[in-house]
Scaffold this motif. Structure first.
Motif, PDB file in Angstrom:
ATOM      1  N   THR A   7       0.836  -1.200   0.000  1.00  0.00           N
ATOM      2  CA  THR A   7       0.000   0.000   0.000  1.00  0.00           C
ATOM      3  C   THR A   7       0.866   1.243   0.000  1.00  0.00           C
ATOM      4  O   THR A   7       0.616   2.192  -0.758  1.00  0.00           O
ATOM      5  N   ASN A   8       1.897   1.268   0.834  1.00  0.00           N
ATOM      6  CA  ASN A   8       2.809   2.413   0.881  1.00  0.00           C
ATOM      7  C   ASN A   8       3.537   2.578  -0.439  1.00  0.00           C
ATOM      8  O   ASN A   8       3.703   3.700  -0.921  1.00  0.00           O
ATOM      9  N   ASP A   9       3.978   1.473  -1.038  1.00  0.00           N
ATOM     10  CA  ASP A   9       4.680   1.518  -2.314  1.00  0.00           C
ATOM     11  C   ASP A   9       3.761   2.066  -3.404  1.00  0.00           C
ATOM     12  O   ASP A   9       4.168   2.908  -4.199  1.00  0.00           O
ATOM     13  N   LYS A  10       2.519   1.623  -3.421  1.00  0.00           N
ATOM     14  CA  LYS A  10       1.563   2.094  -4.414  1.00  0.00           C
ATOM     15  C   LYS A  10       1.293   3.585  -4.219  1.00  0.00           C
ATOM     16  O   LYS A  10       1.237   4.351  -5.182  1.00  0.00           O
ATOM     17  N   SER A  11       1.168   4.007  -2.983  1.00  0.00           N
ATOM     18  CA  SER A  11       0.932   5.417  -2.679  1.00  0.00           C
ATOM     19  C   SER A  11       2.116   6.277  -3.129  1.00  0.00           C
ATOM     20  O   SER A  11       1.926   7.353  -3.707  1.00  0.00           O
ATOM     21  N   LEU A  12       3.320   5.793  -2.892  1.00  0.00           N
ATOM     22  CA  LEU A  12       4.517   6.515  -3.322  1.00  0.00           C
ATOM     23  C   LEU A  12       4.587   6.590  -4.840  1.00  0.00           C
ATOM     24  O   LEU A  12       4.936   7.630  -5.405  1.00  0.00           O
ATOM     25  N   GLN A  13       4.241   5.506  -5.520  1.00  0.00           N
ATOM     26  CA  GLN A  13       4.252   5.488  -6.982  1.00  0.00           C
ATOM     27  C   GLN A  13       3.212   6.467  -7.535  1.00  0.00           C
ATOM     28  O   GLN A  13       3.460   7.156  -8.514  1.00  0.00           O
ATOM     29  N   GLN A  14       2.030   6.519  -6.903  1.00  0.00           N
ATOM     30  CA  GLN A  14       0.997   7.453  -7.342  1.00  0.00           C
ATOM     31  C   GLN A  14       1.478   8.890  -7.170  1.00  0.00           C
ATOM     32  O   GLN A  14       1.271   9.732  -8.041  1.00  0.00           O
ATOM     33  N   LEU A  20       5.490  13.856 -11.667  1.00  0.00           N
ATOM     34  CA  LEU A  20       6.071  13.854 -13.010  1.00  0.00           C
ATOM     35  C   LEU A  20       5.129  14.506 -14.015  1.00  0.00           C
ATOM     36  O   LEU A  20       5.564  15.269 -14.879  1.00  0.00           O
ATOM     37  N   TYR A  21       3.832  14.211 -13.910  1.00  0.00           N
ATOM     38  CA  TYR A  21       2.859  14.843 -14.811  1.00  0.00           C
ATOM     39  C   TYR A  21       2.809  16.355 -14.575  1.00  0.00           C
ATOM     40  O   TYR A  21       2.687  17.135 -15.520  1.00  0.00           O
ATOM     41  N   GLU A  22       2.900  16.775 -13.301  1.00  0.00           N
ATOM     42  CA  GLU A  22       2.904  18.208 -12.991  1.00  0.00           C
ATOM     43  C   GLU A  22       4.134  18.897 -13.584  1.00  0.00           C
ATOM     44  O   GLU A  22       4.041  19.998 -14.128  1.00  0.00           O
ATOM     45  N   ARG A  23       5.274  18.260 -13.493  1.00  0.00           N
ATOM     46  CA  ARG A  23       6.495  18.826 -14.084  1.00  0.00           C
ATOM     47  C   ARG A  23       6.380  18.914 -15.600  1.00  0.00           C
ATOM     48  O   ARG A  23       6.792  19.916 -16.201  1.00  0.00           O
ATOM     49  N   GLU A  53       8.202   9.165 -18.342  1.00  0.00           N
ATOM     50  CA  GLU A  53       8.499   8.628 -17.014  1.00  0.00           C
ATOM     51  C   GLU A  53       7.226   8.525 -16.173  1.00  0.00           C
ATOM     52  O   GLU A  53       7.032   7.557 -15.436  1.00  0.00           O
ATOM     53  N   ALA A  54       6.339   9.508 -16.286  1.00  0.00           N
ATOM     54  CA  ALA A  54       5.072   9.480 -15.549  1.00  0.00           C
ATOM     55  C   ALA A  54       4.200   8.324 -16.028  1.00  0.00           C
ATOM     56  O   ALA A  54       3.570   7.629 -15.218  1.00  0.00           O
TER      57      ALA A  54
END
Length: 82
Positions: A7-14, A20-23, A53-54
């Motif tokens: 769950t933490n890994d998925k949250s970090l990936q999100q 990345l999309y914001e950049r 990358e996003a």
């Protein structure tokens, strides 16, 4: 890996994908507003890189986890003939 870790890994990936999309969006706005075509082209290259990358990060979130190999008590798989 436990459920909390996944769950933490998925949250970090999100979070990473969103950043990345914001950049990419930021650099896209800069590229559109740039007066110099060469500078705009350099910014567009950054846009492409961040969007790629996003998308990769988003794909990692959406893909199911790979099945794990069964664990054997003695470390040797049972051999069955037949």
């Amino acid at each position: 890996m436990g459920a909390v870790d996944r769950t933490n890994d998925k949250s970090l990936q999100q979070h990473r994908s969103k950043q990345l999309y914001e950049r990419a969006s930021f650099f896209k706005r800069l590229a559109i507003g740039a007066a110099d075509p060469k500078f705009s082209a350099k910014l567009q290259a950054l846009v492409d890189e961040y969007e790629s990358e996003a998308a990769r990060a988003k794909l990692e979130i959406e893909q199911p986890a790979a099945p794990q190999e069964p664990a054997y008590a003695d470390g040797i798989a049972e051999h069955r003939s037949g």
